[in-house]
Scaffold this motif. Structure first.
Motif, PDB file in Angstrom:
ATOM      1  N   ASP A   9      38.696  51.042  58.987  1.00 34.11           N
ATOM      2  CA  ASP A   9      38.183  51.506  57.685  1.00 34.11           C
ATOM      3  C   ASP A   9      39.028  51.018  56.516  1.00 34.11           C
ATOM      4  O   ASP A   9      38.499  50.583  55.496  1.00 34.11           O
ATOM      5  CB  ASP A   9      38.177  53.049  57.642  1.00 34.11           C
ATOM      6  N   GLU A  10      40.349  51.123  56.664  1.00 28.31           N
ATOM      7  CA  GLU A  10      41.226  50.858  55.516  1.00 28.31           C
ATOM      8  C   GLU A  10      41.214  49.389  55.090  1.00 28.31           C
ATOM      9  O   GLU A  10      41.669  49.061  53.998  1.00 28.31           O
ATOM     10  CB  GLU A  10      42.665  51.313  55.812  1.00 28.31           C
ATOM     11  N   ASN A  11      40.677  48.506  55.943  1.00 26.79           N
ATOM     12  CA  ASN A  11      40.634  47.077  55.596  1.00 26.79           C
ATOM     13  C   ASN A  11      39.263  46.627  55.097  1.00 26.79           C
ATOM     14  O   ASN A  11      38.981  45.435  55.053  1.00 26.79           O
ATOM     15  CB  ASN A  11      41.034  46.241  56.810  1.00 26.79           C
ATOM     16  N   ARG A  12      38.412  47.593  54.761  1.00 27.47           N
ATOM     17  CA  ARG A  12      37.057  47.217  54.359  1.00 27.47           C
ATOM     18  C   ARG A  12      36.790  47.471  52.875  1.00 27.47           C
ATOM     19  O   ARG A  12      35.669  47.297  52.397  1.00 27.47           O
ATOM     20  CB  ARG A  12      36.025  47.923  55.255  1.00 27.47           C
ATOM     21  N   PHE A  13      37.821  47.845  52.129  1.00 34.00           N
ATOM     22  CA  PHE A  13      37.648  48.013  50.685  1.00 34.00           C
ATOM     23  C   PHE A  13      37.818  46.675  49.968  1.00 34.00           C
ATOM     24  O   PHE A  13      38.469  45.766  50.480  1.00 34.00           O
ATOM     25  CB  PHE A  13      38.674  49.010  50.152  1.00 34.00           C
ATOM     26  N   GLY A  14      37.242  46.592  48.780  1.00 27.78           N
ATOM     27  CA  GLY A  14      37.377  45.384  47.970  1.00 27.78           C
ATOM     28  C   GLY A  14      38.805  45.170  47.503  1.00 27.78           C
ATOM     29  O   GLY A  14      39.611  46.122  47.446  1.00 27.78           O
ATOM     30  N   THR A  15      39.130  43.912  47.181  1.00 32.52           N
ATOM     31  CA  THR A  15      40.452  43.574  46.643  1.00 32.52           C
ATOM     32  C   THR A  15      40.339  42.891  45.282  1.00 32.52           C
ATOM     33  O   THR A  15      41.262  42.956  44.483  1.00 32.52           O
ATOM     34  CB  THR A  15      41.202  42.619  47.582  1.00 32.52           C
ATOM     35  N   HIS A  16      39.236  42.174  45.052  1.00 39.69           N
ATOM     36  CA  HIS A  16      39.042  41.438  43.800  1.00 39.69           C
ATOM     37  C   HIS A  16      37.688  41.836  43.210  1.00 39.69           C
ATOM     38  O   HIS A  16      36.719  42.018  43.949  1.00 39.69           O
ATOM     39  CB  HIS A  16      39.010  39.922  44.054  1.00 39.69           C
ATOM     40  N   LEU A  17      37.647  41.935  41.884  1.00 39.47           N
ATOM     41  CA  LEU A  17      36.378  42.207  41.209  1.00 39.47           C
ATOM     42  C   LEU A  17      35.943  40.952  40.463  1.00 39.47           C
ATOM     43  O   LEU A  17      36.710  40.406  39.666  1.00 39.47           O
ATOM     44  CB  LEU A  17      36.529  43.384  40.233  1.00 39.47           C
ATOM     45  N   ILE A  18      34.739  40.491  40.747  1.00 42.71           N
ATOM     46  CA  ILE A  18      34.191  39.316  40.057  1.00 42.71           C
ATOM     47  C   ILE A  18      33.026  39.786  39.197  1.00 42.71           C
ATOM     48  O   ILE A  18      32.077  40.394  39.719  1.00 42.71           O
ATOM     49  CB  ILE A  18      33.750  38.250  41.071  1.00 42.71           C
ATOM     50  N   ALA A  19      33.133  39.547  37.905  1.00 42.71           N
ATOM     51  CA  ALA A  19      32.097  39.989  36.971  1.00 42.71           C
ATOM     52  C   ALA A  19      31.295  38.773  36.501  1.00 42.71           C
ATOM     53  O   ALA A  19      31.838  37.876  35.857  1.00 42.71           O
ATOM     54  CB  ALA A  19      32.725  40.705  35.782  1.00 42.71           C
ATOM     55  N   VAL A  20      30.021  38.754  36.861  1.00 43.01           N
ATOM     56  CA  VAL A  20      29.135  37.674  36.415  1.00 43.01           C
ATOM     57  C   VAL A  20      28.698  37.997  34.989  1.00 43.01           C
ATOM     58  O   VAL A  20      28.093  39.045  34.742  1.00 43.01           O
ATOM     59  CB  VAL A  20      27.920  37.538  37.356  1.00 43.01           C
ATOM     60  N   ASP A  21      29.035  37.116  34.067  1.00 43.94           N
ATOM     61  CA  ASP A  21      28.901  37.441  32.648  1.00 43.94           C
ATOM     62  C   ASP A  21      28.585  36.159  31.877  1.00 43.94           C
ATOM     63  O   ASP A  21      29.350  35.203  31.931  1.00 43.94           O
ATOM     64  CB  ASP A  21      30.232  38.051  32.176  1.00 43.94           C
ATOM     65  N   GLY A  22      27.440  36.146  31.213  1.00 46.99           N
ATOM     66  CA  GLY A  22      27.097  34.969  30.409  1.00 46.99           C
ATOM     67  C   GLY A  22      26.273  33.940  31.161  1.00 46.99           C
ATOM     68  O   GLY A  22      25.817  32.957  30.586  1.00 46.99           O
ATOM     69  N   PRO A  55      38.586  42.593  36.157  1.00 46.23           N
ATOM     70  CA  PRO A  55      37.629  41.615  36.697  1.00 46.23           C
ATOM     71  C   PRO A  55      38.039  40.163  36.424  1.00 46.23           C
ATOM     72  O   PRO A  55      38.693  39.865  35.438  1.00 46.23           O
ATOM     73  CB  PRO A  55      36.339  41.954  35.951  1.00 46.23           C
ATOM     74  N   VAL A  56      37.637  39.294  37.336  1.00 46.50           N
ATOM     75  CA  VAL A  56      37.711  37.851  37.122  1.00 46.50           C
ATOM     76  C   VAL A  56      36.319  37.432  36.672  1.00 46.50           C
ATOM     77  O   VAL A  56      35.327  37.748  37.329  1.00 46.50           O
ATOM     78  CB  VAL A  56      38.080  37.117  38.430  1.00 46.50           C
ATOM     79  N   ARG A  57      36.241  36.728  35.549  1.00 43.39           N
ATOM     80  CA  ARG A  57      34.934  36.411  34.974  1.00 43.39           C
ATOM     81  C   ARG A  57      34.313  35.181  35.642  1.00 43.39           C
ATOM     82  O   ARG A  57      34.990  34.192  35.918  1.00 43.39           O
ATOM     83  CB  ARG A  57      35.087  36.150  33.487  1.00 43.39           C
ATOM     84  N   TYR A  58      33.027  35.265  35.936  1.00 50.15           N
ATOM     85  CA  TYR A  58      32.247  34.099  36.338  1.00 50.15           C
ATOM     86  C   TYR A  58      31.210  33.868  35.248  1.00 50.15           C
ATOM     87  O   TYR A  58      30.210  34.588  35.155  1.00 50.15           O
ATOM     88  CB  TYR A  58      31.575  34.331  37.699  1.00 50.15           C
ATOM     89  N   GLY A  59      31.500  32.919  34.388  1.00 47.21           N
ATOM     90  CA  GLY A  59      30.614  32.623  33.261  1.00 47.21           C
ATOM     91  C   GLY A  59      30.225  31.152  33.286  1.00 47.21           C
ATOM     92  O   GLY A  59      30.408  30.466  34.301  1.00 47.21           O
ATOM     93  N   PRO A  60      29.700  30.648  32.167  1.00 47.09           N
ATOM     94  CA  PRO A  60      29.223  29.257  32.139  1.00 47.09           C
ATOM     95  C   PRO A  60      30.298  28.231  32.517  1.00 47.09           C
ATOM     96  O   PRO A  60      30.027  27.272  33.247  1.00 47.09           O
ATOM     97  CB  PRO A  60      28.777  29.068  30.687  1.00 47.09           C
ATOM     98  N   ALA A  61      31.537  28.426  32.056  1.00 47.93           N
ATOM     99  CA  ALA A  61      32.586  27.439  32.340  1.00 47.93           C
ATOM    100  C   ALA A  61      32.915  27.424  33.832  1.00 47.93           C
ATOM    101  O   ALA A  61      33.089  26.353  34.434  1.00 47.93           O
ATOM    102  CB  ALA A  61      33.847  27.766  31.529  1.00 47.93           C
ATOM    103  N   GLU A  62      32.991  28.623  34.438  1.00 50.27           N
ATOM    104  CA  GLU A  62      33.303  28.709  35.863  1.00 50.27           C
ATOM    105  C   GLU A  62      32.166  28.112  36.694  1.00 50.27           C
ATOM    106  O   GLU A  62      32.390  27.422  37.686  1.00 50.27           O
ATOM    107  CB  GLU A  62      33.537  30.177  36.255  1.00 50.27           C
TER     108      GLU A  62
END
Lengths: 134, 426
Positions: free
Chosen positions: B190-203, B281-288
């Motif tokens: 269980d303890e290894n199934r949580f998220g570690t990084h947040l990716i925000a799709v934006d733009g 969050p790490v952004r995922y936008g047009p440049a990425e």
């Protein structure tokens, strides 16, 4: 100058040899040619470099689940590294170390890819890595 | 490592030498992982039949028992392999007899694999012959512990189905198939199934098959072997889009588990996806998005395309239908080939639905069992290929030494028909 890192043995044993350091994760399937013991991923910093007989120092395993099978094939082909220093262990690299049957260590008290440089002399034994800088 | 009485009996040889060898491998593997115990499993997906030079040599020396002992159990002992103890399936492997005269693939490999299928079939292995067992009836339940190989299937099982498997290898699946056990480590806990990084799709808006693959490639680059959580402006994906997303994330990084809150089963919300504080969050936008597209296309220089590859991971029936619809009434350019890979069970349905006939009338092929990367096989003389798969665009240049273009299904079909690459990020 000699530095000693402490960690946990993944596969027990001792070995001494020249380090080959990758700062990028290594792929097995699609990343190495086990017949020659060479990194073949075009975008990789060690593209075209042979790891046979070297102590391979790398941060982690990436990519396909063929990882362990490809490293097992290096053993069966006589092109295996002589030891493995693994930054962060995963199921792929743990099983890969087991079936390559060479001494392997992980969970070190400093980042091995930062401390060790290609060409350094490395002794892997008793849960330590002794690094002699060249 | 803690062992139950049953596991000690297997270790000590009560169930035969092969089972004892399997336990020995699991103990070495468990110690390497620093695992506390094994977990019981009854769903193994791996590879035993895939031809290789080493396997051919071992079979010549001592038959399939020898090959299984060395490769699938990492044992040097002479063993007689018993029937699989738990349900076990063969993933994708080499090309089969119906590919002869189409795929330049050694006849010796075809024959070796047919021989392997007979041996392993008789030992209880189900020859699914696909990288997508979840498309042809192997659907583990949420919370079910499994031992699967194939990074794109592992990430699908963990993330989309909520099953629990690490990315196993040929030796651990062999040992698991004879014991019904695998180290209880990593994704099983269980303890290894949580998220570690947040990716925000934006733009940008992620709503096409191509965009889901590029977002997956980005997620793998950002997260490495960790667990990304994706939020923001994404559409509700379908099976094929998550198949593409996961395959790409497992290729650029080593992702085995992700969450898309509200869509995948283990994270109802962003907060629930993380064990404690939600990270920045790490952004995922047009440049990425542009950067990912350029990375996947950086191996392409010549616009003369001589090979188009669709179906990585193996195409769904609807992906075959879409390709057929685009090829209907068209004819491939002289000197250009198009292959679409799909599970054999789905190829039967594609045949029956008329899709295969449409694709073949245009000059394309619907193929099963394998792929160019697995089998190191492309049409003779291929220098430049195009694909709609981020995974295949990543791997095939390294494996075959050819150039790659990555684009949409429509761009790939257009390249097959004109012989020219005219793709671009839109």
């Amino acid at each position: 100058m000699t530095i000693v890192l402490h960690g946990r043995m993944v596969v027990p044993g001792s070995v001494a040899g020249e380090a080959l350091v990758s700062h990028e994760p290594i792929s097995g399937w699609g990343g190495i040619d086990p017949a020659r013991g060479v990194i073949i991923e075009p975008r990789h910093e060690l593209y075209g470099v042979c790891f046979a007989g070297k102590i391979l120092v790398f941060p982690s395993a990436k990519g396909s689940s063929g990882w362990s099978g490809f490293f097992q094939t290096t053993r069966l082909s006589g092109t295996a590294p002589s030891g493995l220093v693994i930054g962060r262990l995963s199921a792929k690299s743990a099983l890969g170390a087991v079936v390559t049957r060479v001494p392997a260590i992980t969970d070190l008290d400093a980042d091995p890819c930062a401390v060790i440089a290609t060409g350094d002399w490395v002794v892997l034994a008793n849960s330590t890595v002794e690094v002699t800088k060249q | 490592m803690f062992l139950t009485d049953d596991e000690k009996r297997m270790r000590d040889g009560a169930e035969g030498d092969a089972v004892a060898a399997a336990m020995d491998l699991l103990l070495r593997y468990g110690a390497a992982l620093d695992a506390d115990r094994l977990c019981a499993i009854r769903n193994v997906a791996g590879t035993m039949t895939q031809p290789s030079p080493v396997k051919a040599r071992l079979v010549a020396e001592g038959g399939w028992d020898r090959a299984f002992a060395v490769i699938n159990l990492d044992s040097d002992r002479d063993l007689t392999i018993p029937p699989m103890r738990v349900p076990t399936c063969q993933l994708q492997h080499g090309f089969g007899p119906d590919s002869v005269d189409i795929v330049p693939y050694p006849r010796a490999n075809v024959d070796l694999q047919s021989d392997a299928e007979a041996f392993y079939g008789a030992h209880g292995v189900q020859i699914l012959a696909t990288c997508t067992p979840y498309q042809v009836g192997n659907l583990p339940l949420r919370g079910e512990h499994c031992a699967w190989m194939e990074s794109s299937a592992v990430i699908y099982a963990n993330s989309v189905l909520g099953a629990r498997t690490n990315c196993e290898g040929v030796a651990s699946i062999g040992a698991a198939s004879l014991t019904g056990r695998i180290p209880c480590w990593g994704n099983h806990l269980d303890e290894n199934r949580f998220g570690t990084h947040l990716i925000a799709v934006d733009g940008v808006s992620v709503q096409s098959f191509q965009d889901w693959g590029m977002l997956g490639y980005f997620a793998g680059t950002v997260s490495g072997e960790d667990r990304p959580v994706v939020t923001g402006s994404v559409s509700r994906p379908d099976l094929a889009e998550l198949k593409h997303f996961g395959a790409a994330a497992a290729t650029s990084g080593g992702v085995e588990l992700y969450h898309i809150p509200g869509i995948t089963p283990e994270a109802a919300s962003v907060a629930a996806a993380f064990e404690s504080a939600v990270p920045e969050p790490v952004r995922y936008g047009p440049a990425e998005r542009t950067a990912v597209y350029e990375t996947l296309n950086e191996i392409g220089t010549s616009a003369d395309v001589d090979f188009v590859l669709l179906g990585c991971p193996h195409a769904s029936l609807d992906q075959v239908r879409q390709a057929a619809a685009l090829l209907d009434g068209k004819r491939l350019a002289a000197g250009t080939e198009l292959w679409i890979m799909t599970p054999r069970a789905l190829k039967v349905m594609a045949d029956r639905s008329g899709y295969t006939a449409v694709i073949e009338r245009a000059g394309g092929r619907v193929l099963a069992d394998s792929c160019p990367a697995m089998s190191r096989a492309a049409p003779a003389g291929t220098r430049v290929f195009a694909t709609d798969s981020a995974k295949q665009a990543h791997y095939l240049p390294a494996i075959l030494g050819i150039e790659a273009w990555f684009g949409t299904l429509e761009e790939c079909v257009a390249a097959a028909v004109t012989g020219r690459w005219n793709g671009g990020l839109r």
